[in-house]
Design an enzyme around this catalytic site. Structure first.
Site, PDB file in Angstrom:
ATOM      1  N   GLU A 284     -13.287   6.618  11.578  1.00 35.25           N
ATOM      2  CA  GLU A 284     -12.087   5.227  11.317  1.00 35.25           C
ATOM      3  C   GLU A 284     -11.945   4.750   9.983  1.00 35.25           C
ATOM      4  OE1 GLU A 284     -10.583   2.434  14.928  1.00 35.25           O
ATOM      5  OE2 GLU A 284     -12.545   2.081  14.226  1.00 35.25           O
ATOM      6  N   HIS A 305     -27.904  25.688  22.314  1.00 34.39           N
ATOM      7  CA  HIS A 305     -27.489  26.661  23.320  1.00 34.39           C
ATOM      8  C   HIS A 305     -25.853  26.770  23.553  1.00 34.39           C
ATOM      9  CE1 HIS A 305     -31.640  27.685  23.964  1.00 34.39           C
ATOM     10  NE2 HIS A 305     -31.862  26.657  23.381  1.00 34.39           N
ATOM     11  N   LYS A 419      -1.308   2.719  20.971  1.00 36.40           N
ATOM     12  CA  LYS A 419      -1.244   1.469  21.899  1.00 36.40           C
ATOM     13  C   LYS A 419       0.230   1.251  21.916  1.00 36.40           C
ATOM     14  CE  LYS A 419      -5.252  -0.676  19.890  1.00 36.40           C
ATOM     15  NZ  LYS A 419      -5.739  -1.756  18.903  1.00 36.40           N
TER      16      LYS A 419
HETATM   17  O1  PA5 Z   1     -13.717  -0.794  14.076  1.00 33.64           O
HETATM   18  C1  PA5 Z   1     -12.748  -1.320  14.689  1.00 33.64           C
HETATM   19  O2  PA5 Z   1     -12.243  -2.266  13.981  1.00 33.64           O
HETATM   20  C2  PA5 Z   1     -12.209  -0.990  16.119  1.00 33.64           C
HETATM   21  O3  PA5 Z   1     -12.875   0.125  16.433  1.00 33.64           O
HETATM   22  C3  PA5 Z   1     -12.383  -2.179  17.040  1.00 33.64           C
HETATM   23  O4  PA5 Z   1     -13.862  -2.394  17.104  1.00 33.64           O
HETATM   24  C4  PA5 Z   1     -11.837  -1.720  18.405  1.00 33.64           C
HETATM   25  O5  PA5 Z   1     -10.582  -1.316  18.472  1.00 33.64           O
HETATM   26  C5  PA5 Z   1     -12.051  -2.888  19.279  1.00 33.64           C
HETATM   27  O6  PA5 Z   1     -11.334  -4.110  18.725  1.00 33.64           O
HETATM   28  P1  PA5 Z   1     -11.378  -5.613  19.266  1.00 33.64           P
HETATM   29  O7  PA5 Z   1     -12.981  -5.796  19.008  1.00 33.64           O
HETATM   30  O8  PA5 Z   1     -10.415  -6.323  18.630  1.00 33.64           O
HETATM   31  O9  PA5 Z   1     -11.460  -5.310  20.843  1.00 33.64           O
END
Ligand code: PA5
Length: 442
Positions: A284, A305, A419
């Protein structure tokens, strides 16, 4: 402290290229340290190990002690992505893999998928136990945890009444905004704050990670100490800085040798979720603008394996980063058998860990022969201290590495695309125009 060994890359890379990338990583180190790079308003994670007040840990412990005094034996931790992977990684690594300790609160995770069967089975467990819930969302608006929370909340309120249920719910969210913040304030839930300047995937050392880890019975002071010592070790701008070395080598392998996939390898199943946490951190943070190393993870010898064939012999797209654990905390010795029908007497008297170490070494040599460069990241053992250190190491190296790549590590514009489609298909108010458009495509 975390150590890095680049010996398994030496036959693949030119010394001059390594020097070049070390220079780039040292420049990126400066950008991270001077806080002048892209996304520099999200650098709060850097000082969490030394900034976290004792009062915050005491508050986490107060929740645990209060819940235990009420006989609560199950905590459902609801969150997704950065709002659960750090806690899950730590708890999986530190817990006994088969036996829950007497009197401990069992921590289970929800809100990280939209599987109906998962939720139904979770509720089967919740109904058998004396349950409480921690709901975590920085934005406070994420659909997956919101759906799970609605279901758990409804059950707790029916079973215990609204007021008593509120005492079994803790919210961890933004200090000011979001639906979860509004709900928590209105319902009077105990709440913890996710700091503004810490993004989800860098939040394991905030209450997002600390509270679930405390509830599961582990020592977060020692974890923060490990992270603080690691921070200290990474503060020096030298070519020996392990985070600089790791960032330099992975960027070299990607940019010069075209190695597009990094496989995080562990030889201990306790680190399966370290792979999940690390994949999110790097995927990410770096996978943007058509660039980035694809982060994958395997558990050896299990996956030797299955995925071992591809890694040894398939398309040469990858390099490996092995998380090496120097010492097993438990001893199991292989016995001698007078009949030796299984022909294992050559191992009699040896520890299982010795076999694991030889498998690791043999695999390293085989994979290098097969064209897979290998980096090694070592910790002395799996415990709270070393987990704190490894969390901090990978976060710090991630910042440097993304800056070498020319990427802002601290945003995630790409996660919005699915989303929008999902909301349009679910006919969320406000998405009417997209609904029309999307229905034409399917
Ligand atoms: O690293 C990030 O920003 C994302 O993975 C968020 O943690 C994830 O989308 C969850 O978001 P939130 O804490 O706003 O529900």
């Amino acid at each position: 402290m975390v150590k890095v060994n680049l010996g398994g890359c030496s036959s693949f890379v030119k010394e001059s290229d390594y020097k070049l990338y070390l220079g780039k990583a040292l420049d990126a180190f400066d950008v991270l340290e001077s806080e002048t790079g892209a996304g520099n308003d999200f650098l709060g994670w850097k000082t969490l190990p030394i900034d976290t007040p004792e009062s915050l840990i005491a508050e986490c412990e107060a929740v645990r002690d209060d819940w235990k005094s009420q006989g609560i034996d199950l905590a459902v931790v609801i969150g997704i992505g950065g709002s659960y992977l750090g806690a899950r990684c730590a708890i999986e690594a530190l817990s006994h893999q088969f036996i829950s300790p007497e009197g401990a609160i069992k921590v289970v995770f929800a809100g990280n998928n939209l599987s109906e069967e998962y939720l139904a089975e979770l509720m089967d467990l919740v109904k058998q136990r004396n349950a409480a819930c921690v709901v975590i969302s920085k934005s406070g608006t994420t659909t997956e945890p919101a759906v799970a929370f609605r279901i758990v909340k409804e059950y707790l309120e029916k079973k215990y009444g609204k007021e008593a249920a509120a005492n079994r719910i803790v919210a961890i969210t933004d200090a000011h905004k979001g639906a979860l913040k509004t709900l928590a304030t209105q319902e009077g839930y105990r709440s913890f704050v996710v700091p503004d300047n810490v993004g989800g995937r860098f939040s394991v050392l905030t209450p997002v990670g600390l509270l679930p880890i405390v509830l599961a019975g582990f020592d977060v002071r020692t974890m923060l100490k490990g992270a603080a010592d690691e921070r200290e070790a990474l503060l020096s701008k030298t070519e020996e800085n392990p985070a600089v070395q790791y960032a330099a080598m992975r960027n070299l392998l990607y940019s010069v040798l075209g190695k597009k996939v990094e496989v995080l390898v562990s030889y201990n199943p306790k680190f399966q979720y370290l792979g999940e946490w690390w994949k999110q951190l790097y995927g990410e943070s770096e996978g943007k603008e058509g660039k980035g190393i694809f982060p994958a993870s395997v558990n050896f010898t299990t996956d030797l394996h299955s995925m071992g064939q591809f890694i040894q012999d398939g398309d040469r797209v990858m390099f490996e980063t092995v998380v090496n654990v120097e010492k097993s905390r438990r001893e199991v010795v292989i016995g001698s058998d007078p009949q030796n029908l299984d022909q294992l007497n050559y191992l009699a008297g040896k520890r299982v860990e010795h076999c694991n170490a030889m498998a690791q070494l043999g695999t390293k040599l085989a994979h290098i022969d097969g064209g897979v460069p290998q980096l090694e990241v070592s910790v002395s053992q799996i415990d709270e201290y070393n987990l704190g250190a490894i969390f901090y190491f990978f976060e710090f190296a991630c910042g440097i590495s993304a800056y070498v790549l020319g990427i802002n590590p601290f945003n995630q514009p790409g996660v919005e695309a699915y989303k929008k489609n999902m909301f349009a298909l679910l006919r969320k108010p406000g998405y009417e125009a997209q609904t029309e458009e999307i229905l034409k495509r399917i």
